[in-house]
Write an enzyme that holds these catalytic residues in place. Structure first.
Site, short mmCIF file in Angstrom:
data_model
loop_
_atom_site.label_atom_id
_atom_site.label_comp_id
_atom_site.label_asym_id
_atom_site.label_seq_id
_atom_site.Cartn_x
_atom_site.Cartn_y
_atom_site.Cartn_z
N GLU A 40 -5.34 -4.85 6.58
CA GLU A 40 -6.42 -5.73 7.07
C GLU A 40 -6.07 -7.20 6.85
OE1 GLU A 40 -8.12 -4.13 8.97
OE2 GLU A 40 -7.95 -2.11 8.14
N TYR B 142 -0.06 2.11 16.82
CA TYR B 142 0.16 1.57 15.47
C TYR B 142 1.62 1.81 15.04
CZ TYR B 142 -4.93 1.08 14.38
OH TYR B 142 -6.26 0.72 14.35
#
Ligand code: BES
Ligand code: ZN
Length: 622
Positions: free
Chosen positions: A316, A402
């Site tokens: 994050e 990803y």
């Protein structure tokens, strides 16, 4: 990073697209005509009605002087009135129209520009939309006191990515548009309000909670949480917010955050968002983490007790460069957010925990990517679909981009060398800072700044294979960690019954090694072997939910009864990535199905509406 399937909320959404080729097909906004420069929200949170009520004030930059309307995205908003600002500072009413509901996109709010109010071309600098949200707003979860840790006060949080900001504010809800924002939020006494903005730790909420976000952000990074929330400082520019009963554990788990920020800065340049704080949400938070700027939102399941899941924070945080600073221009270019972030994450992990751990991390990621391929239609295995399509139903698989995006960048890095590649990637972030970018823009940058001078690094054909092709190109290097190779040998012998369970000797395994071990017994181990494993290592009680989840999944498939700990898990964890596959596995035999149904009846109210919808769908099948 270890498991690569955050829920892609719009996956499968069908849109009958009438949108022009320049546009984001998931937004009605005509950002070729007008762009939001700033947003101010003035809202009151009403927990008894589960609504936010107030107004949004948009400051506008008109690009097309002939435009006669402002179109905003909404979903389930009740509009009370719309006003536009006259040149003399007075507000005039404006007429507006809500289109009929499109299931994928919501409702366009079309505001007519009245008279000219003294404004050039009659185009106002500001509009105000008075509205309230619906209790069913897709971005918001309103929780009763019983759904929190203390059981005393209610809680509310948002999850706006990808296109749910429109369910709590009328905005140009496309990542192609960025704006600064400010807010004043009224909430019941005793609750704290935090947002993806400057949070004043000393604020009391008297006169409303006030926020400013001076850096321009796309709408999907608008975020709010309200509840009984404490804060604990971790370092000079890092802090963690959480429910009081969890703040201690959260502060322990996240102790390395300040170091992570410094590590990322050493690689990719200054952190440009002021503070990096985090909030640990209640268990119904439907995903692992969300990169809301200045205030990452995380699942409480990342608190393993031993800091073994902190790569989620690294991920994050990495978005502060890849995603928040340089943003995918539409959701079709999602790999520019998540593939880049997945690559950056491993670099940060390497800086903090060393190359051996980073390699283990990367290998697990690559192997899970390979294992996921058979389940994904080839056309969805590209990083981006090449055609100038406007139908989001044709977008690529939200999970695969990803690891595949990260693998593409890793391949370039390995061939170019870090001396060349690191400044190249940093340059991408610097040169596109606070802008939205497309895949084509990246490919132009790649040629100009890397491949033109070093054509031997990668041929155009191979670049195309990575970006537009299915699967992982054959030339890709697979990480081979010696520690994981040793586990492969032990696992094979154990599965054959040649190695007793106690001789697996996992004392020194890190969580990723357990995950690697468990990934490959799925569907192969017998019930007796699962029982042995349980007796020896109590995996169902692991504080690390990535481990417990894999243990449960293999146990269900092997027919080993884990109902006690599994029930506890399903009642206390709301993360979709875990909950949905577990119910899905349980639905395969009538006996498990009946049991799962009973557990779900109790658990369902504790899950996020998105999670409920996904599990409901599984139960509805045949
Ligand atoms: N931005 C994503 C979460 C997201 C993606 C929300 C798409 C809605 C739509 C976030 O950064 C993310 O990738 N979270 C992962 C964790 C990560 C460690 C892979 C998750 O929630 O599983
Ligand atoms: Zn992410």
């Amino acid at each position: 990073m270890p498991t690569l399937k955050p829920l892609r909320l719009l996956a499968g959404a069908m849109v009958c697209a009438a949108a022009a080729a320049h546009a984001d097909p998931l937004s009605y906004a005509r950002y070729d005509q007008v762009r939001t420069a700033d947003l101010h929200l003035d809202l009151k949170a009403d927990f008894s009605h589960k609504t936010l009520t107030g107004y949004a004030e948009l400051t506008l930059n008109w690009i097309d002087k002939s435009a006669r309307a402002l179109v905003l995205d909404t979903r389930d908003l009740s509009i009370a009135k719309v006003q536009v600002l006259n040149a003399d500072g007075t507000w005039a009413p404006a007429s507006y129209l809500l289109d009929k509901l499109d299931p994928a996109r919501g409702q366009a709010l079309r505001i007519a520009l009245p008279g000219n109010g003294g404004q050039p071309n009659g185009q106002p600098n500001k509009v105000r939309i008075y509205y309230h949200t619906a209790p069913t707003a897709t971005a918001l979860q309103w929780m009763s006191p019983q759904q929190t840790m203390s059981g005393k006060r209610p809680f509310m949080f948002s999850q706006s990515e990808e296109i749910n900001a429109r369910s709590w504010a009328p905005v140009q809800d496309t990542p192609a548009v960025r704006f600064t924002y400010s807010a004043r939020i009224d909430a019941p006494a005793g609750l704290r309000v935090v947002m993806s903005a400057e949070n004043d730790q000393k604020a009391t909420g008297a006169g409303g909670w006030k926020f400013t976000m001076p850096q321009p952000i796309p709408s999907y990074l608008l975020a709010i949480a309200i509840g009984e929330i404490d804060v604990r400082n971790l370092g000079p520019r890092t802090a963690v917010y959480a429910e009081p009963a969890r703040i201690e554990a959260a502060a322990y788990e996240m102790a390395d955050t300040e170091k992570m920020v410094s590590a990322a800065e050493a690689l990719y340049g200054p952190y440009r968002w002021g503070r990096y704080d985090m909030i640990v949400l209640p268990p119904s938070f439907p995903i692992g983490g969300m990169e809301n700027p200045r205030l990452t939102f995380v699942t409480p399941t990342m608190i393993a007790g031993d800091r073994s899941l902190v790569d989620l924070i690294a991920h994050e945080l990495a978005h502060s460069w890849s995603g928040n600073l340089v943003t995918n221009a539409s959701w079709k270019h999602f790999w520019l957010n998540e593939g880049f972030t997945t690559y950056v994450t491993t670099r940060v992990v390497e800086k903090l925990y060393g190359a051996e751990v980073a390699d283990i991390n990367l290998q697990v990621e690559q192997e899970e990517a390979m294992a996921s391929l058979p389940e994904i239609a080839p056309a969805k295995q590209a990083l981006i679909t090449r055609d100038a399509d406007v139908d989001p139903a044709t977008y690529t698989d939200g999970g695969l981009v990803y690891p595949k995006g990260a693998w593409f960048l890793r391949t370039l890095e390995q061939r170019a060398g870090r001396d060349v590649f690191d400044p190249f990637l940093r340059g991408w972030f610097d040169q596109h800072a606070f802008q939205s970018a497309t895949t084509d823009e990246f490919l132009v940058y790649l040629h100009k700044n890397l491949l033109d001078a070093h054509p031997d690094i990668m041929s155009d054909a191979e670049v195309n294979e990575w970006v537009y092709g299915a699967g992982i190109p054959a030339a890709a290097k697979h990480v081979a960690s010696p520690r994981l190779a040793a586990i492969d040998i032990a696992r094979t012998a154990w599965l054959k019954g040649e190695l007793p369970t106690k001789d697996l000797d996992p004392k020194n395994w890190i969580a990723l090694e357990w995950m690697h071990f468990l990934n490959d017994i799925d569907g192969k181990a017998t019930a007796a072997q699962m029982k042995d494993l349980d007796a020896a290592y109590a995996l169902g009680k692991s504080g690390n939910d990535e481990i417990a989840y894999r243990f449960f999944l293999s146990s269900i498939k092997a027919g080993y009864n884990v109902r006690g700990p599994l029930e506890k898990f399903l009642l206390s964890v709301g993360r979709q990535k875990f909950v949905v596959p577990l119910y899905t596995a349980l639905l395969k035999t009538p006996d498990d199905r009946a049991w799962a149904k009973a557990v779900y009846a109790t658990a369902r109210p504790h899950y996020h509406p998105e999670t409920q919808a996904s599990v409901d769908k599984q139960f509805a099948k045949k």
